[in-house]
Design a protein around this motif. Structure first.
Motif, PDB file in Angstrom:
ATOM      1  N   ASP A 180      46.825  58.387  31.121  1.00 42.70           N
ATOM      2  CA  ASP A 180      47.333  59.336  30.135  1.00 42.70           C
ATOM      3  C   ASP A 180      46.280  59.677  29.086  1.00 42.70           C
ATOM      4  N   GLU A 181      45.403  58.717  28.795  1.00 47.80           N
ATOM      5  CA  GLU A 181      44.417  58.896  27.728  1.00 47.80           C
ATOM      6  C   GLU A 181      43.057  58.384  28.199  1.00 47.80           C
ATOM      7  N   ILE A 182      42.037  59.207  28.004  1.00 48.30           N
ATOM      8  CA  ILE A 182      40.681  58.868  28.433  1.00 48.30           C
ATOM      9  C   ILE A 182      39.694  59.273  27.349  1.00 48.30           C
ATOM     10  N   VAL A 183      38.730  58.394  27.065  1.00 53.40           N
ATOM     11  CA  VAL A 183      37.585  58.779  26.230  1.00 53.40           C
ATOM     12  C   VAL A 183      36.334  58.653  27.086  1.00 53.40           C
ATOM     13  N   VAL A 191      40.648  61.172  37.499  1.00 53.71           N
ATOM     14  CA  VAL A 191      41.579  60.051  37.282  1.00 53.71           C
ATOM     15  C   VAL A 191      42.535  60.295  36.123  1.00 53.71           C
ATOM     16  N   ALA A 192      42.497  61.495  35.530  1.00 53.00           N
ATOM     17  CA  ALA A 192      43.455  61.823  34.471  1.00 53.00           C
ATOM     18  C   ALA A 192      44.833  62.079  35.080  1.00 53.00           C
ATOM     19  N   ALA A 193      45.860  61.575  34.427  1.00 52.75           N
ATOM     20  CA  ALA A 193      47.229  61.809  34.882  1.00 52.75           C
ATOM     21  C   ALA A 193      47.667  63.223  34.500  1.00 52.75           C
ATOM     22  N   ARG A 194      48.697  63.713  35.137  1.00 56.55           N
ATOM     23  CA  ARG A 194      49.269  64.995  34.729  1.00 56.55           C
ATOM     24  C   ARG A 194      49.774  64.859  33.293  1.00 56.55           C
ATOM     25  N   GLY A 195      49.390  65.824  32.465  1.00 55.25           N
ATOM     26  CA  GLY A 195      49.747  65.768  31.053  1.00 55.25           C
ATOM     27  C   GLY A 195      48.824  64.891  30.227  1.00 55.25           C
ATOM     28  N   GLY A 196      47.754  64.421  30.841  1.00 55.24           N
ATOM     29  CA  GLY A 196      46.845  63.526  30.140  1.00 55.24           C
ATOM     30  C   GLY A 196      45.864  64.260  29.235  1.00 55.24           C
ATOM     31  N   ARG A 238      48.160  70.188  33.520  1.00 59.65           N
ATOM     32  CA  ARG A 238      48.547  70.283  32.102  1.00 59.65           C
ATOM     33  C   ARG A 238      47.687  69.338  31.255  1.00 59.65           C
ATOM     34  N   MET A 239      46.396  69.465  31.465  1.00 57.24           N
ATOM     35  CA  MET A 239      45.432  68.534  30.901  1.00 57.24           C
ATOM     36  C   MET A 239      44.829  69.085  29.615  1.00 57.24           C
TER      37      MET A 239
END
Length: 352
Positions: free
Chosen positions: A247-250, A265-270, A293-294
């Protein structure tokens, strides 16, 4: 007049050299700080090179407006040696960390407290002489932060790698979707981010880095899981193990490969916050962006307010110190070369 020694940039894309000049005398609200520690940052390498990589063979010229010799270094902590006539004389002798992201003080961004966005900025070690020296002239006393009881090397690194990691993570704190968090890139800033994330988020922290040594260090310093982005089928494995991605990536690396990995590897809505400056060019199919929806947000260094927030957390003992090693200021070029070769884990802090 006392003399100050500097490790100076005398030619772009060339080693730093020692230069000796008269120590400047502070005027108005200026403050002269005798430098005890100055951290080495990857962005120092870009300034030494004279360009940043834009990808596709294109380069961003970083030499414009710079007069050589020039002193790099922006993670500064030391002792106030002298103050200008408009500054409280009692500051002399006090130990301070120096906030380097200084704006013009007159534009809309500066008025909003966003000096780090100022187009006419006076960043120490970037636009005006910085911390690879015995002294630095700070434009205003308001950019000095108390750091006691922190060690001086930790205080210095909070002013760039610290406030950058903290500010990037803040962009994720209040999101409604917080199942999991991934930090990509475990250099000095990424290791700071790992330390701060443990204090700012409830969920276990996952990390990713090409370096096995960096992954091992991260696992010893609080990471729950560590991935090698180059491992075959690693994206498929991550999506399975995380039930659809993060959900959250930096992204603390900020290059083409790290961003491609982050998007995969980002989730939908992430949401992905990009804080690294290694360079290159990033492209994303519009359909994929919309379908997932990123959100993707760029971020570089925090504000003076965020620096005070971070310093308060650190002084309260809520942040675990990150891996760092001290080396003599005179050896800065040796450690620039080591950092450029990818042989540094954590932060190098130079001492006088």
């Amino acid at each position: 007049m006392a003399l100050m020694r500097r490790q100076s940039l005398v030619k772009f894309d060339a080693p730093l050299c020692e230069t000796i000049v008269e120590t400047p005398k502070p005027q108005g609200r200026e403050v002269l700080v005798r430098i005890e520690r100055c951290g080495l940052c990857h962005s120092d390498l870009h300034i030494q090179d004279g360009y940043a990589d834009l990808g596709g063979g294109k380069k961003l010229d970083t030499t414009r407006g710079m007069t050589l010799p020039f002193t790099l270094g922006h993670e500064i902590a030391g002792v106030v040696d002298e103050v200008g006539p408009e500054v409280f004389a009692g500051l002399v002798g006090s130990k301070k960390a120096v906030f380097p992201w200084i704006g013009c003080g007159q534009c809309r961004d500066c008025a909003n407290g966003d000096e780090n966005l100022c187009a006419r900025q006076r960043f120490l070690g970037v636009s005006i002489d910085g911390g690879f020296a015995t002294h630095v002239l700070v434009p205003d006393a308001k950019y000095l932060l108390d750091y006691d009881p922190l060690p001086v090397n930790q205080a210095a690194t909070l002013m760039c790698s610290g406030v950058t990691a903290y500010g990037a993570l803040k962009r994720l704190v209040d999101r409604p979707r917080q199942r999991n968090l991934l930090l990509i890139g475990l250099g000095g800033v990424g290791m700071m981010g790992l330390s701060f994330a443990a204090a700012m988020f409830k969920q276990p922290i996952t990390v990713a880095d090409l370096s096995g040594a960096a992954r091992e260090t991260a696992l010893k310093n609080g990471a729950a899981v560590a991935y090698d982005p180059a491992e075959p089928d690693v994206v498929k494995r991550i999506l399975k193990e995380t039930d659809g991605g993060f959900d959250e990536i930096v992204d603390f690396a900020g290059n083409e490969k790290s961003m491609a990995f982050a998007v995969a590897v980002a989730a939908r809505g992430g949401k992905i916050v990009v804080s690294g400056l290694m360079g290159g060019q990033f492209t994303l199919p519009m359909v994929q962006w919309v379908y997932k929806r990123m959100t993707i947000e760029g971020f570089m260094v925090g504000t003076l307010t965020e620096a005070h927030e971070l310093m308060a957390l650190a002084r309260a003992g809520k942040i675990k110190p990150t891996p760092m090693r001290e080396e003599p200021m005179a050896d800065v070029q040796t450690w620039i070369d080591e950092l450029r070769a990818g042989k540094v884990v954590g932060r190098i802090v130079l001492k006088n």
